[in-house]
Motif scaffolding. Structure first.
Motif, mmCIF file in Angstrom:
data_model
loop_
_atom_site.group_PDB
_atom_site.id
_atom_site.type_symbol
_atom_site.label_atom_id
_atom_site.label_comp_id
_atom_site.label_asym_id
_atom_site.label_seq_id
_atom_site.Cartn_x
_atom_site.Cartn_y
_atom_site.Cartn_z
ATOM 1 N N ALA A 93 0.838 -1.202 0.000
ATOM 2 C CA ALA A 93 0.000 0.000 0.000
ATOM 3 C C ALA A 93 0.873 1.253 0.000
ATOM 4 C CB ALA A 93 -0.929 -0.002 1.215
ATOM 5 N N HIS A 94 1.948 1.221 0.761
ATOM 6 C CA HIS A 94 2.872 2.354 0.815
ATOM 7 C C HIS A 94 3.469 2.616 -0.574
ATOM 8 C CE1 HIS A 94 6.777 4.332 1.526
ATOM 9 N NE2 HIS A 94 6.108 4.965 2.470
ATOM 10 N N ASP A 95 3.892 1.567 -1.245
ATOM 11 C CA ASP A 95 4.453 1.710 -2.592
ATOM 12 C C ASP A 95 3.414 2.269 -3.563
ATOM 13 O OD1 ASP A 95 6.820 0.693 -1.625
ATOM 14 O OD2 ASP A 95 6.527 -1.317 -2.482
ATOM 15 N N ALA A 96 2.180 1.766 -3.469
ATOM 16 C CA ALA A 96 1.118 2.239 -4.363
ATOM 17 C C ALA A 96 0.814 3.713 -4.119
ATOM 18 C CB ALA A 96 -0.144 1.399 -4.170
ATOM 19 N N LEU A 97 0.815 4.130 -2.867
ATOM 20 C CA LEU A 97 0.578 5.547 -2.563
ATOM 21 C C LEU A 97 1.707 6.420 -3.104
ATOM 22 C CD1 LEU A 97 -0.840 5.345 1.059
ATOM 23 C CD2 LEU A 97 -2.046 6.089 -1.007
ATOM 24 N N GLY A 98 2.932 5.927 -3.003
ATOM 25 C CA GLY A 98 4.069 6.672 -3.552
ATOM 26 C C GLY A 98 3.936 6.851 -5.055
ATOM 27 N N GLN A 99 3.503 5.787 -5.744
ATOM 28 C CA GLN A 99 3.311 5.871 -7.190
ATOM 29 C C GLN A 99 2.186 6.846 -7.534
ATOM 30 O OE1 GLN A 99 2.675 1.824 -8.394
ATOM 31 N NE2 GLN A 99 4.826 1.246 -8.063
ATOM 32 N N ALA A 100 1.112 6.806 -6.758
ATOM 33 C CA ALA A 100 -0.010 7.721 -6.994
ATOM 34 C C ALA A 100 0.413 9.161 -6.750
ATOM 35 C CB ALA A 100 -1.184 7.355 -6.092
ATOM 36 N N ALA A 103 2.375 10.342 -9.712
ATOM 37 C CA ALA A 103 1.477 10.579 -10.845
ATOM 38 C C ALA A 103 0.727 11.894 -10.667
ATOM 39 C CB ALA A 103 0.496 9.415 -10.985
ATOM 40 N N CYS A 104 0.308 12.202 -9.442
ATOM 41 C CA CYS A 104 -0.373 13.472 -9.172
ATOM 42 C C CYS A 104 0.556 14.655 -9.429
ATOM 43 C CB CYS A 104 -0.895 13.520 -7.738
ATOM 44 S SG CYS A 104 -2.360 12.504 -7.483
ATOM 45 N N ARG A 105 1.801 14.544 -8.969
ATOM 46 C CA ARG A 105 2.763 15.635 -9.200
ATOM 47 C C ARG A 105 2.976 15.855 -10.694
ATOM 48 N NH1 ARG A 105 5.825 13.379 -4.937
ATOM 49 N NH2 ARG A 105 7.187 12.392 -6.464
ATOM 50 N N GLU A 106 3.145 14.762 -11.421
ATOM 51 C CA GLU A 106 3.351 14.882 -12.873
ATOM 52 C C GLU A 106 2.111 15.456 -13.552
ATOM 53 O OE1 GLU A 106 4.441 10.926 -14.012
ATOM 54 O OE2 GLU A 106 6.379 11.038 -12.983
ATOM 55 N N GLY A 107 0.944 15.051 -13.097
ATOM 56 C CA GLY A 107 -0.302 15.574 -13.659
ATOM 57 C C GLY A 107 -0.462 17.065 -13.378
ATOM 58 N N ARG A 108 -0.134 17.483 -12.150
ATOM 59 C CA ARG A 108 -0.206 18.910 -11.818
ATOM 60 C C ARG A 108 0.751 19.716 -12.691
ATOM 61 N NH1 ARG A 108 0.229 17.426 -6.262
ATOM 62 N NH2 ARG A 108 -1.853 17.112 -5.481
ATOM 63 N N ALA A 109 1.938 19.183 -12.892
ATOM 64 C CA ALA A 109 2.927 19.887 -13.719
ATOM 65 C C ALA A 109 2.413 20.030 -15.146
ATOM 66 C CB ALA A 109 4.265 19.147 -13.689
ATOM 67 N N ALA A 110 1.819 18.962 -15.665
ATOM 68 C CA ALA A 110 1.292 19.018 -17.031
ATOM 69 C C ALA A 110 0.138 20.015 -17.118
ATOM 70 C CB ALA A 110 0.832 17.635 -17.469
ATOM 71 N N LEU A 111 -0.730 20.025 -16.115
ATOM 72 C CA LEU A 111 -1.838 20.985 -16.106
ATOM 73 C C LEU A 111 -1.324 22.415 -16.005
ATOM 74 C CD1 LEU A 111 -4.462 19.178 -13.856
ATOM 75 C CD2 LEU A 111 -4.659 19.666 -16.297
ATOM 76 N N SER A 112 -0.302 22.631 -15.219
ATOM 77 C CA SER A 112 0.279 23.972 -15.088
ATOM 78 C C SER A 112 0.787 24.465 -16.437
ATOM 79 C CB SER A 112 1.423 23.973 -14.074
ATOM 80 O OG SER A 112 0.914 23.695 -12.784
ATOM 81 N N VAL A 113 1.408 23.578 -17.191
ATOM 82 C CA VAL A 113 1.914 23.956 -18.516
ATOM 83 C C VAL A 113 0.745 24.306 -19.430
ATOM 84 C CG1 VAL A 113 3.065 23.060 -20.585
ATOM 85 C CG2 VAL A 113 4.054 22.629 -18.318
#
Length: 120
Positions: A93-100, A103-113
């Motif tokens: 679960a810890h690993d899955a949360l880290g991956q999520a 993904a959220c950080r990358e998604g926010r960065a893409a949305l910011s662009v």
């Protein structure tokens, strides 16, 4: 250790009950446990058997000291198995949360662009 511990515990309880010529209903009545609990213990479907429940079953079945010690040892082994499984589940679960989170950080960065491109 595998789930076989619970099956072994259940098989022992069933053999001891049959040796005492008791039905599951008889054992439930003598022990004060529900018939459902007795059935689940015998089927290996109750991985968290309480020591109190095992003591009551031991008394209801007329188990000797060695037999009671054996069933208690099986219950302890099942508890260790559960602890290891829980640690593994938490690590996954810890690993899955880290991956999520990544993904959220990358998604926010893409949305910011995209937002910055729309504004300009």
């Amino acid at each position: 250790m595998s789930g076989g511990t619970r099956e072994d515990q259940g098989a022992l309880l069933r053999r001891w009950r049959e040796r005492a010529l008791l039905t599951q209903e008889d054992v439930a009545e003598r022990s004060g446990l529900s018939v459902r609990t007795v059935r689940r213990l015998e089927a290996g479907g109750l991985p968290r058997a309480r020591s109190t429940s095992l003591r009551l079953l031991g008394e209801a079945l007329g188990l000797d000291r060695a037999e009671r010690a054996r069933i208690a040892a099986l219950a302890r082994a099942a508890g260790h198995e559960r602890s290891a499984r829980t640690r593994d589940d938490l690590a996954r679960a810890h690993d899955a949360l880290g991956q999520a989170e990544r993904a959220c950080r990358e998604g926010r960065a893409a949305l910011s662009v995209l937002i910055a491109d729309e504004v300009l």
